[in-house]
Design a protein around this motif. Structure first.
Motif, mmCIF file in Angstrom:
data_model
loop_
_atom_site.group_PDB
_atom_site.id
_atom_site.type_symbol
_atom_site.label_atom_id
_atom_site.label_comp_id
_atom_site.label_asym_id
_atom_site.label_seq_id
_atom_site.Cartn_x
_atom_site.Cartn_y
_atom_site.Cartn_z
ATOM 1 N N SER A 56 -6.830 1.244 1.245
ATOM 2 C CA SER A 56 -7.651 0.354 0.430
ATOM 3 C C SER A 56 -9.125 0.434 0.840
ATOM 4 O O SER A 56 -9.468 0.220 1.988
ATOM 5 C CB SER A 56 -7.152 -1.079 0.602
ATOM 6 O OG SER A 56 -8.076 -1.977 0.039
ATOM 7 N N LEU A 57 -9.989 0.762 -0.127
ATOM 8 C CA LEU A 57 -11.436 0.671 0.120
ATOM 9 C C LEU A 57 -11.937 -0.654 -0.438
ATOM 10 O O LEU A 57 -13.032 -0.754 -0.980
ATOM 11 C CB LEU A 57 -12.168 1.853 -0.522
ATOM 12 C CG LEU A 57 -11.816 3.254 -0.010
ATOM 13 C CD1 LEU A 57 -12.713 4.306 -0.666
ATOM 14 C CD2 LEU A 57 -11.944 3.352 1.508
ATOM 15 N N LYS A 58 -11.083 -1.672 -0.304
ATOM 16 C CA LYS A 58 -11.389 -2.976 -0.911
ATOM 17 C C LYS A 58 -11.224 -4.099 0.096
ATOM 18 O O LYS A 58 -10.672 -5.144 -0.227
ATOM 19 C CB LYS A 58 -10.437 -3.228 -2.092
ATOM 20 C CG LYS A 58 -10.243 -2.102 -3.074
ATOM 21 C CD LYS A 58 -11.456 -1.885 -3.943
ATOM 22 C CE LYS A 58 -11.273 -0.672 -4.831
ATOM 23 N NZ LYS A 58 -10.274 -0.797 -5.852
ATOM 24 N N THR B 38 -1.690 4.453 0.169
ATOM 25 C CA THR B 38 -2.988 4.170 -0.439
ATOM 26 C C THR B 38 -3.828 3.413 0.578
ATOM 27 O O THR B 38 -3.449 2.335 1.037
ATOM 28 C CB THR B 38 -2.848 3.357 -1.733
ATOM 29 O OG1 THR B 38 -2.059 4.119 -2.656
ATOM 30 C CG2 THR B 38 -4.202 3.085 -2.370
ATOM 31 N N VAL C 104 -3.383 -3.381 -2.199
ATOM 32 C CA VAL C 104 -3.380 -2.436 -3.310
ATOM 33 C C VAL C 104 -2.595 -3.014 -4.494
ATOM 34 O O VAL C 104 -1.481 -3.492 -4.340
ATOM 35 C CB VAL C 104 -2.829 -1.064 -2.874
ATOM 36 C CG1 VAL C 104 -2.567 -0.168 -4.069
ATOM 37 C CG2 VAL C 104 -3.810 -0.401 -1.913
ATOM 38 N N ASN D 212 0.788 -1.236 0.000
ATOM 39 C CA ASN D 212 0.000 0.000 0.000
ATOM 40 C C ASN D 212 0.823 1.290 0.000
ATOM 41 O O ASN D 212 0.257 2.379 -0.048
ATOM 42 C CB ASN D 212 -0.957 0.015 1.195
ATOM 43 C CG ASN D 212 -2.020 -1.066 1.107
ATOM 44 O OD1 ASN D 212 -1.748 -2.170 0.648
ATOM 45 N ND2 ASN D 212 -3.229 -0.746 1.523
ATOM 46 N N ASP E 215 -8.026 -5.885 -5.302
ATOM 47 C CA ASP E 215 -8.147 -4.427 -5.463
ATOM 48 C C ASP E 215 -8.895 -4.179 -6.776
ATOM 49 O O ASP E 215 -8.340 -3.688 -7.747
ATOM 50 C CB ASP E 215 -6.744 -3.808 -5.479
ATOM 51 C CG ASP E 215 -6.776 -2.284 -5.517
ATOM 52 O OD1 ASP E 215 -7.874 -1.705 -5.396
ATOM 53 O OD2 ASP E 215 -5.698 -1.680 -5.681
ATOM 54 N N PRO F 167 -16.318 -2.507 -3.450
ATOM 55 C CA PRO F 167 -15.213 -1.654 -3.893
ATOM 56 C C PRO F 167 -15.614 -0.180 -3.941
ATOM 57 O O PRO F 167 -16.647 0.173 -4.521
ATOM 58 C CB PRO F 167 -14.909 -2.174 -5.299
ATOM 59 C CG PRO F 167 -15.377 -3.582 -5.304
ATOM 60 C CD PRO F 167 -16.566 -3.618 -4.386
ATOM 61 N N GLU G 261 -8.977 4.196 -9.091
ATOM 62 C CA GLU G 261 -9.092 2.792 -8.713
ATOM 63 C C GLU G 261 -9.934 2.624 -7.455
ATOM 64 O O GLU G 261 -9.946 1.571 -6.829
ATOM 65 C CB GLU G 261 -7.701 2.170 -8.583
ATOM 66 C CG GLU G 261 -7.071 2.125 -9.961
ATOM 67 C CD GLU G 261 -5.710 1.464 -10.034
ATOM 68 O OE1 GLU G 261 -4.872 1.736 -9.162
ATOM 69 O OE2 GLU G 261 -5.499 0.694 -10.977
ATOM 70 N N GLN G 262 -10.641 3.655 -7.097
ATOM 71 C CA GLN G 262 -11.616 3.622 -6.004
ATOM 72 C C GLN G 262 -10.972 3.397 -4.638
ATOM 73 O O GLN G 262 -11.499 2.678 -3.808
ATOM 74 C CB GLN G 262 -12.698 2.568 -6.278
ATOM 75 C CG GLN G 262 -13.444 2.813 -7.575
ATOM 76 C CD GLN G 262 -14.536 1.789 -7.818
ATOM 77 O OE1 GLN G 262 -14.279 0.664 -8.154
ATOM 78 N NE2 GLN G 262 -15.776 2.206 -7.622
ATOM 79 N N ASN G 263 -9.794 3.988 -4.451
ATOM 80 C CA ASN G 263 -9.169 3.997 -3.138
ATOM 81 C C ASN G 263 -8.929 5.443 -2.726
ATOM 82 O O ASN G 263 -9.093 6.363 -3.534
ATOM 83 C CB ASN G 263 -7.844 3.231 -3.185
ATOM 84 C CG ASN G 263 -8.052 1.740 -3.366
ATOM 85 O OD1 ASN G 263 -8.889 1.140 -2.708
ATOM 86 N ND2 ASN G 263 -7.303 1.139 -4.273
ATOM 87 N N LEU H 187 -9.799 -0.277 7.601
ATOM 88 C CA LEU H 187 -9.244 0.317 6.383
ATOM 89 C C LEU H 187 -7.801 -0.124 6.152
ATOM 90 O O LEU H 187 -7.085 0.473 5.361
ATOM 91 C CB LEU H 187 -9.287 1.853 6.494
ATOM 92 C CG LEU H 187 -10.674 2.497 6.461
ATOM 93 C CD1 LEU H 187 -10.590 3.963 6.878
ATOM 94 C CD2 LEU H 187 -11.283 2.382 5.070
#
Ligand code: HEM
Ligand code: SF4
Lengths: 99, 556
Positions: free
Chosen positions: B338-340, B336, B404, B323, B409, B346, B374-376, B399
């Motif tokens: 991650s929202l994953k 980064t 990533v 990350n 991801d 996502p 990339e939605q993070n 979180l």
């Protein structure tokens, strides 16, 4: 001539945006099984016009395929099935509000 | 960070007031839906499957903590406690009531945000590299140019009714993290032989039903010519672009139908007319904007604590390895977030998570946050000595996922869980792939791999440029998923190749698993990534893994 696939009239509620269905007694319901199941094409067009005229209640009215079920009309296409429930990633929308 | 001018503030407030009246008139029946629809779309308000959706622009993906907290407040007060960050560096709220939208817009205006030009046939939110001003490989911060373009394109009278939507992306780094080649205009900051800074200008990229990689129309555009040149491109497009057919209206089709030579000639001719009309005001403005993007006051402090922690704690180490990215300042790192998290949606963040990210940016991140395509979410400037504390806080908020750039991801559009245009679901497919590979404990072994999923041919989930792309379709009333392989959204952009017939909803995750296992079998070593392996061997071995038995049939 191809047989007419039964329909319900559906739309989104003006304020909440929630999915609504037209009933036989001219109400809007949030429940698919309370909708009027329309089995005749000419009647379907009339009901759709009636729905489209209700501009302050319903947005984007259309006819969706449906079939008769034990408790009333049921959706046939998966899109319409999702519309009776809400999203699959969270327990939100109809599935949460109508229990 | 850049703050809006008084002009912007007044413009946004006026728009909120206008829209408030428009909503009132819609509710009291004086406006029909046909009349209201274009007005609401101009203000980012869509009607989706189960509810309205408000799309808020995050210009060039940059947010300050106050703005992030306001997004949390909006999510909690007028939505259902979460927001969805999208591939276009926007945030979408999925459950607003029509009557609440004016209040939401007003709350956004309080922090200099809005939903203007997030829909419709105008110049949309200008997107930029999410590592801007932090990345080690950057020539120059692209955001002052993005801001200049934003100001110039906002409410530009000539470009409110273009043939179709128009998307501009910009990067200042050699490594293209902004997918510039998939935009109507892609701008890449480059140096010429004389060492001067300018732009490589790409035109005519786009995804959707006719995916195309953009073509370079100018190898080197001096920085000061940016606005006249972009205006020339738009002006040519505005004249030539097809308004008769929505599916042929994007500039990629215009370029294709007119030919690169001819369109380049027309752009240059128009540019020659326009350039003298820009009297230098744009350059004065640019100078002001640049000053507002001055880098933060980086700290100078020891980083030994980080090194020690890295050696000692394997969980932290795994996170740091995936990350963190290299910052231009050796003592710093780009984080980064991650929202994953495996099994989650996502790009979604809860109001509480937004607040945690805002707090961390304030405490450890020089007040900056970024949203990536990339939605993070990114903390672009974190001193290495603060990383253990940041990581611990992220873990507590759910979180801290260390994934990533890995298989979980995933980019996924809202698909049929929200979107009225969808032909299939996208989110649950992403959730199941992530959960499956987490269970297999293969993710880190597989290494860098980008999966991107769209719920219909519009390609909002960028599936064409996924190493593995998944497109959800409706085949005779059943969800069906098509796989493309070998796509790439970087500086070497490539549109993925279709692997063959699609898969049913319950077959798609096993199909992806077969592809990944085939890759692990055929790679030359762990250092050969999925994309490199694909480029070496091509489609056939993956096809064989996807459709076992078919090869035998052919041979029989
Ligand atoms: C109400 C929901 C949405 C609608 C109605 C919508 C509509 C569309 C349409 C019609 C296209 C095709 C444009 C064309 O081919 O000319 C498109 C493309 C695209 N949209 Fe969406 N979209 C929605 C949500 C999203 C979301 C959530 C994202 C970000 C995750 C997104 C990002 C994009 C991107 C990146 C493209 C492809 C790039 C291109 O324009 O060629 N959209 N969208
Ligand atoms: S790709 Fe299709 S389903 Fe997904 S958000 Fe875009 S329009 Fe909706």
């Amino acid at each position: 001539m191809a047989r007419f696939t039964p329909k319900v009239v559906t739309a989104n509620a003006l304020i909440e945006g929630d999915v609504i269905y037209l009933t036989a007694d001219d109400r809007w319901t949030r429940l698919h099984h309370e909708a009027e199941l329309i089995e005749d094409e000419a009647h379907a067009q009339l009901r759709l016009l009636h729905a489209m005229a209700q501009k302050s209640v319903a947005v984007g009215a259309y006819l969706a395929d449906a079939k008769a079920g034990p408790n009333g009309p049921e959706p046939t296409h998966f899109r319409e099935v999702f519309r009776t429930r809400g999203p699959s990633n969270y327990f939100l929308g109809k599935q949460a509000e109508l229990v | 960070m850049y703050s809006y001018s008084e002009f912007d503030e007044a413009f946004v407030r006026t728009r909120v007031a206008q829209f408030t009246h428009q909503v009132e008139r819609r509710i009291d029946g004086s406006l029909t839906e046909e009349e209201f629809r274009p007005l609401r779309l101009m203000n980012g308000l869509y009607l989706q499957l189960h509810a309205y959706m408000l799309r808020v622009a995050i210009p060039y993906g940059t947010l300050n903590p106050r703005q992030m907290r306001q997004l949390a407040h909006i999510a909690q007060t007028w939505d259902k406690g979460y927001g969805h960050f999208t591939t276009r560096q926007n945030i979408q709220f999925n459950w607003p009531k029509l009557s609440d939208v004016p209040k939401m817009l007003s709350a956004l205006a309080d922090v200099g945000m809005h939903a203007i030009q997030t829909s419709g046939n105008c110049v949309r939110n200008v997107t930029a590299d999410h590592f801007a001003a932090a990345a080690a490989d950057e020539i120059e911060d692209p955001r002052p140019y993005a801001e200049l373009l934003r100001q110039w394109s906002t409410d530009h009278p000539e470009f409110q009714f273009l043939p179709r939507k128009f998307k501009i992306a910009i990067t200042g780094a050699a490594q293209d993290r902004a997918v510039t080649a998939a935009h109507d205009i892609g701008l890449r900051i480059v140096k010429n032989d004389a060492g001067e800074t300018g732009f490589q200008v790409l035109v005519g990229g786009g995804l959707g039903r006719t995916p195309m990689v953009a073509m370079t129309v100018r190898d080197f555009l001096p920085v000061e010519d940016l606005l006249p040149y972009v205006e020339a491109v738009l002006s040519v497009y505005n004249t030539l672009g097809r308004r008769d057919n929505k599916y042929k209206a994007r500039i990629k089709i215009t370029l294709h139908e007119t030919g690169k030579e001819e369109i380049t000639r027309m752009i240059e001719a128009r540019f020659a007319e326009l350039r003298p009309l820009f009297g230098g005001n744009d350059q004065a403005l640019l100078a002001d904007i640049r000053a507002a993007f001055a880098p933060p006051a980086f700290r100078n402090a020891p980083v030994e604590a980080y090194d020690a922690f890295y050696k000692a704690d394997p969980v932290f180490r795994a996170w740091a390895d995936t990350n963190l990215a290299k910052h231009r300042n050796d003592q710093y790192a780009i984080v980064t977030i991650s929202l994953k998290a495996h099994g989650q949606t996502p790009g979604d963040a809860t109001a509480d998570q937004m607040r945690v990210m805002a707090d961390l940016a304030e405490r450890y991140g020089h007040n900056e946050l970024r949203v990536s395509h990339e939605q993070n979410v990114i903390l672009p400037h974190v001193h290495k000595s603060d990383l253990p504390a940041v990581h611990a806080a992220l873990m507590q908020a759910g979180l801290g996922t260390a994934n990533v750039g890995l298989i979980s991801d995933i980019i996924a559009c809202p698909g049929m869980d929200y979107c009225a245009l969808a032909t299939a679901r996208a989110i649950p497919v992403a959730q199941e792939i992530a959960t499956r590979f987490d269970a297999l404990k293969l993710e880190h072994d597989v290494g860098p791999l980008k999966i991107k999923i769209s719920g219909c041919i519009n390609a909002c989930g960028h599936h064409h440029v996924g190493h593995i792309g998944i497109l959800g379709l409706d085949r005779a009333g059943v969800e069906n998923y098509q796989i493309t392989l070998g796509g790439d959204g970087t500086e070497d952009a490539v549109i993925g190749e279709r692997a063959g017939p699609g898969f049913a909803y319950d077959e798609i995750v096993p199909a992806i698993e077969r592809i990944v296992l085939a890759y692990l079998d055929l790679r030359e070593g762990p250092e050969e990534t999925f994309l490199q392996a694909y480029r070496r061997v091509g489609l056939p071995p993956f096809k064989a893994a996807l459709y076992p038995g078919e090869g035998n049939r052919d041979a029989a």
